[in-house]
Structures are given as C-alpha cells and as structure tokens.
Design an enzyme around this catalytic site. Sequence first.
Site, PDB file in Angstrom:
ATOM      1  N   LYS A  32       0.857  -1.194   0.000  1.00 59.57           N
ATOM      2  CA  LYS A  32       0.000   0.000   0.000  1.00 59.57           C
ATOM      3  C   LYS A  32       0.889   1.238   0.000  1.00 59.57           C
ATOM      4  O   LYS A  32       1.794   1.361   0.824  1.00 59.57           O
ATOM      5  CB  LYS A  32      -0.905   0.024   1.232  1.00 59.57           C
ATOM      6  CG  LYS A  32      -1.791   1.274   1.289  1.00 59.57           C
ATOM      7  CD  LYS A  32      -2.840   1.175   2.379  1.00 59.57           C
ATOM      8  CE  LYS A  32      -2.396   1.698   3.720  1.00 59.57           C
ATOM      9  NZ  LYS A  32      -2.263   3.169   3.783  1.00 59.57           N
ATOM     10  N   ASP A  59      -3.432   4.352  -1.999  1.00 58.48           N
ATOM     11  CA  ASP A  59      -4.386   4.827  -0.983  1.00 58.48           C
ATOM     12  C   ASP A  59      -4.392   6.363  -0.962  1.00 58.48           C
ATOM     13  O   ASP A  59      -3.766   6.975  -0.103  1.00 58.48           O
ATOM     14  CB  ASP A  59      -3.936   4.238   0.372  1.00 58.48           C
ATOM     15  CG  ASP A  59      -4.800   4.648   1.537  1.00 58.48           C
ATOM     16  OD1 ASP A  59      -5.924   5.141   1.316  1.00 58.48           O
ATOM     17  OD2 ASP A  59      -4.340   4.484   2.687  1.00 58.48           O
ATOM     18  N   LYS A  61      -7.440   8.212  -1.409  1.00 60.57           N
ATOM     19  CA  LYS A  61      -8.741   8.655  -0.870  1.00 60.57           C
ATOM     20  C   LYS A  61      -9.292   9.889  -1.589  1.00 60.57           C
ATOM     21  O   LYS A  61      -9.477  10.945  -0.992  1.00 60.57           O
ATOM     22  CB  LYS A  61      -8.622   8.948   0.633  1.00 60.57           C
ATOM     23  CG  LYS A  61      -8.166   7.773   1.467  1.00 60.57           C
ATOM     24  CD  LYS A  61      -8.205   8.106   2.967  1.00 60.57           C
ATOM     25  CE  LYS A  61      -7.774   6.960   3.836  1.00 60.57           C
ATOM     26  NZ  LYS A  61      -6.340   6.660   3.797  1.00 60.57           N
ATOM     27  N   ASP A  64     -13.823  14.743  -4.599  1.00 62.36           N
ATOM     28  CA  ASP A  64     -13.961  16.033  -5.301  1.00 62.36           C
ATOM     29  C   ASP A  64     -15.230  15.945  -6.140  1.00 62.36           C
ATOM     30  O   ASP A  64     -15.989  14.974  -6.008  1.00 62.36           O
ATOM     31  CB  ASP A  64     -12.704  16.283  -6.157  1.00 62.36           C
ATOM     32  CG  ASP A  64     -12.441  17.771  -6.377  1.00 62.36           C
ATOM     33  OD1 ASP A  64     -13.416  18.520  -6.616  1.00 62.36           O
ATOM     34  OD2 ASP A  64     -11.272  18.188  -6.326  1.00 62.36           O
ATOM     35  N   THR A 119     -11.760   6.336  10.703  1.00 61.41           N
ATOM     36  CA  THR A 119     -11.794   5.891  12.102  1.00 61.41           C
ATOM     37  C   THR A 119     -11.418   7.025  13.058  1.00 61.41           C
ATOM     38  O   THR A 119     -11.660   6.933  14.250  1.00 61.41           O
ATOM     39  CB  THR A 119     -10.844   4.700  12.322  1.00 61.41           C
ATOM     40  OG1 THR A 119      -9.626   4.953  11.645  1.00 61.41           O
ATOM     41  CG2 THR A 119     -11.456   3.413  11.801  1.00 61.41           C
ATOM     42  N   ARG A 211       3.069  -1.218  10.704  1.00 55.43           N
ATOM     43  CA  ARG A 211       4.173  -1.301  11.678  1.00 55.43           C
ATOM     44  C   ARG A 211       4.521  -2.699  12.183  1.00 55.43           C
ATOM     45  O   ARG A 211       5.712  -2.962  12.395  1.00 55.43           O
ATOM     46  CB  ARG A 211       3.894  -0.325  12.833  1.00 55.43           C
ATOM     47  CG  ARG A 211       4.102   1.117  12.401  1.00 55.43           C
ATOM     48  CD  ARG A 211       3.417   2.096  13.299  1.00 55.43           C
ATOM     49  NE  ARG A 211       1.958   1.987  13.188  1.00 55.43           N
ATOM     50  CZ  ARG A 211       1.111   2.711  13.878  1.00 55.43           C
ATOM     51  NH1 ARG A 211       1.555   3.605  14.747  1.00 55.43           N
ATOM     52  NH2 ARG A 211      -0.194   2.567  13.700  1.00 55.43           N
TER      53      ARG A 211
HETATM   54  O1  C5P Z   1       1.006   0.544  11.105  1.00 52.19           O
HETATM   55  P1  C5P Z   1      -0.420   0.087  10.995  1.00 52.19           P
HETATM   56  O2  C5P Z   1      -0.570  -1.420  10.862  1.00 52.19           O
HETATM   57  O3  C5P Z   1      -1.303   0.669  12.069  1.00 52.19           O
HETATM   58  O4  C5P Z   1      -0.892   0.708   9.587  1.00 52.19           O
HETATM   59  C1  C5P Z   1      -2.212   0.623   9.135  1.00 52.19           C
HETATM   60  C2  C5P Z   1      -2.356   1.356   7.817  1.00 52.19           C
HETATM   61  O5  C5P Z   1      -3.725   1.408   7.472  1.00 52.19           O
HETATM   62  C3  C5P Z   1      -1.864   2.802   7.837  1.00 52.19           C
HETATM   63  O6  C5P Z   1      -1.357   3.110   6.534  1.00 52.19           O
HETATM   64  C4  C5P Z   1      -3.125   3.577   8.140  1.00 52.19           C
HETATM   65  O7  C5P Z   1      -3.080   4.890   7.644  1.00 52.19           O
HETATM   66  C5  C5P Z   1      -4.172   2.750   7.401  1.00 52.19           C
HETATM   67  N1  C5P Z   1      -5.535   2.915   7.898  1.00 52.19           N
HETATM   68  C6  C5P Z   1      -5.900   2.641   9.207  1.00 52.19           C
HETATM   69  N2  C5P Z   1      -7.200   2.807   9.620  1.00 52.19           N
HETATM   70  C7  C5P Z   1      -8.123   3.227   8.759  1.00 52.19           C
HETATM   71  C8  C5P Z   1      -7.788   3.505   7.438  1.00 52.19           C
HETATM   72  C9  C5P Z   1      -6.460   3.330   7.038  1.00 52.19           C
HETATM   73  O8  C5P Z   1      -5.060   2.241  10.008  1.00 52.19           O
HETATM   74  N3  C5P Z   1      -9.372   3.325   9.158  1.00 52.19           N
END
Ligand code: C5P
Length: 234
Positions: A32, A59, A61, A64, A119, A211
């Site tokens: 992603k 990603d 998003k 417009d 979220t 992460r």
């Molecule tokens: O590091 P981590 O596993 O938390 O990363 C989750 C990824 O998913 C990040 O790129 C975050 O921006 C994305 N994301 C999220 N929650 C959402 C939408 C996207 O954690 N509701």
Amino acid sequence: MAKDVIIACDFPSGEETLRFLDRFTGEKPFVKIGMELFYAEGPQIVRAIKARGHQIFLDLKLHDIPNTVKKAMRSLSALDVDIVNLHAAGTRAMMEAALEGLTRPDGSRPLLIAVTQLTSTDQRAMEEELLIERPLDEVVMAYAANAAAAGLDGVVCSPLEAGKVHARCGESFLTVTPGVRFADGEVGDQKRVTTPARARELGSDYIVVGRPITQSADPVAAYQRCVEEFCHEC
Ligand code: C5P
C-alpha cells in the site's frame, strides 16, 4: 475469493521504501502506497515498485466533484495500480464517475474501494461538526451500501465490521481491513485491533498491516507470519 496481506509502506521517501522492499528476495508482497510517499515522490515511485513485480494499493482517498475525480482516476488507471480508493462521502454520482474514469478502453480496471467514515471521526465530531446525527455504525453501513450500489468493489473497514458489510453488501463485496496486530505484539495508536487469524475468521478479504511488519526486526519473517495466520486456508 482472493485473500492477501497488504503491507502499508508508510515511509517518507522512495529510497527508504525500496530499501525495505529489497529485503523481500523471494515473494513480492502486495504493498500500500499512501499520500505521504506519493506526494513526496510522485507517480515514479508507483512505476518503480510496479516494475519490481508488486501489486499496489494506491491509498489516495479521492474526494472532489465527479468530473474531477473521473479524470484523476483516468490518470491513476494509466499507472497500472491494482486497487485505488475514494471517500464514499463524495456521493454515488462521484463514485460512478470514478468507475468510468478508471475503466480502460479494453474494459479492464483496478479495483475501486471506498472509505466510509474515517476511524478518526467519532460520534461527537460527526454530530457536532458534520451534522450527521445517526449512529456511527449505521452511517458506515449506509455508506458501504452506497458504494455497492454505485458498483464499487468494496470498502476499507475494521475486521470487526467485515461480517456486517458482507451481510449488507454481499459476500463478494471486498473488505480491506487495517487495525491488525499479532497477539503478542504492540498495539500502538490503533484502538480496536484483531490478529491476522481472527481477521480471517471474521471474513476480511485483505488485511493491511504496517508497523507490525515495517518496524519488525525481521520484516520478512513478520510478513510470512501474517500470511500464514491470515491465508493458511486460502
Ligand atoms: O502501522 P499500521 O498497521 O497501524 O498501519 C495501518 C495502515 O492502514 C496505515 O497506513 C493507516 O493509515 C491505514 N488505515 C488505518 N485505519 C483506517 C484507514 C487506514 O489504520 N481506518
């Protein structure tokens, strides 16, 4: 039904991203690319990662007016990415225009999924700032249903919502789910997390993991563990 692990490559530069991906000498994980990296490096980073054989969820998003989103999607479609997304709040007209823009002359196109409510938006902000007074989960499901009615392929949601989304929008409507952590791992800033195995049980189609893989001492092993837990029955 495709099930796959998507690595969220939340790195500030192309150099760091490519150095990270260099570790994967065997498999080519689905990755992603988000706004941070895309705005820093531009379409070139997408081409470079694609040329290495990875599938890409871009990603960005989009949100417009329909005509602008349609043309932006046409540009993204030419980049040969595999999944792109937009905000369902842009309305059905915008989502339909996006699909039109995304579809290539030969009829092929990347998958298109929608973000429902972020979220980071809670019930209070929705009511007081956006003047949306219905319960948050009802709003999420209504936006998912709008996306399905517009012909989109799925939504980004929590694994905890995957079952409800499938019940409302159909089993083939994709649920792409972040918020995944190993049972013995750190949660960080994610609030409602599930393990890869639990996400599979709950019906997620793709998990997005950042992460727990990117910050791991052994990212390849962490990725493989995710695949084993999430895909072992695929
Ligand atoms: O590091 P981590 O596993 O938390 O990363 C989750 C990824 O998913 C990040 O790129 C975050 O921006 C994305 N994301 C999220 N929650 C959402 C939408 C996207 O954690 N509701």
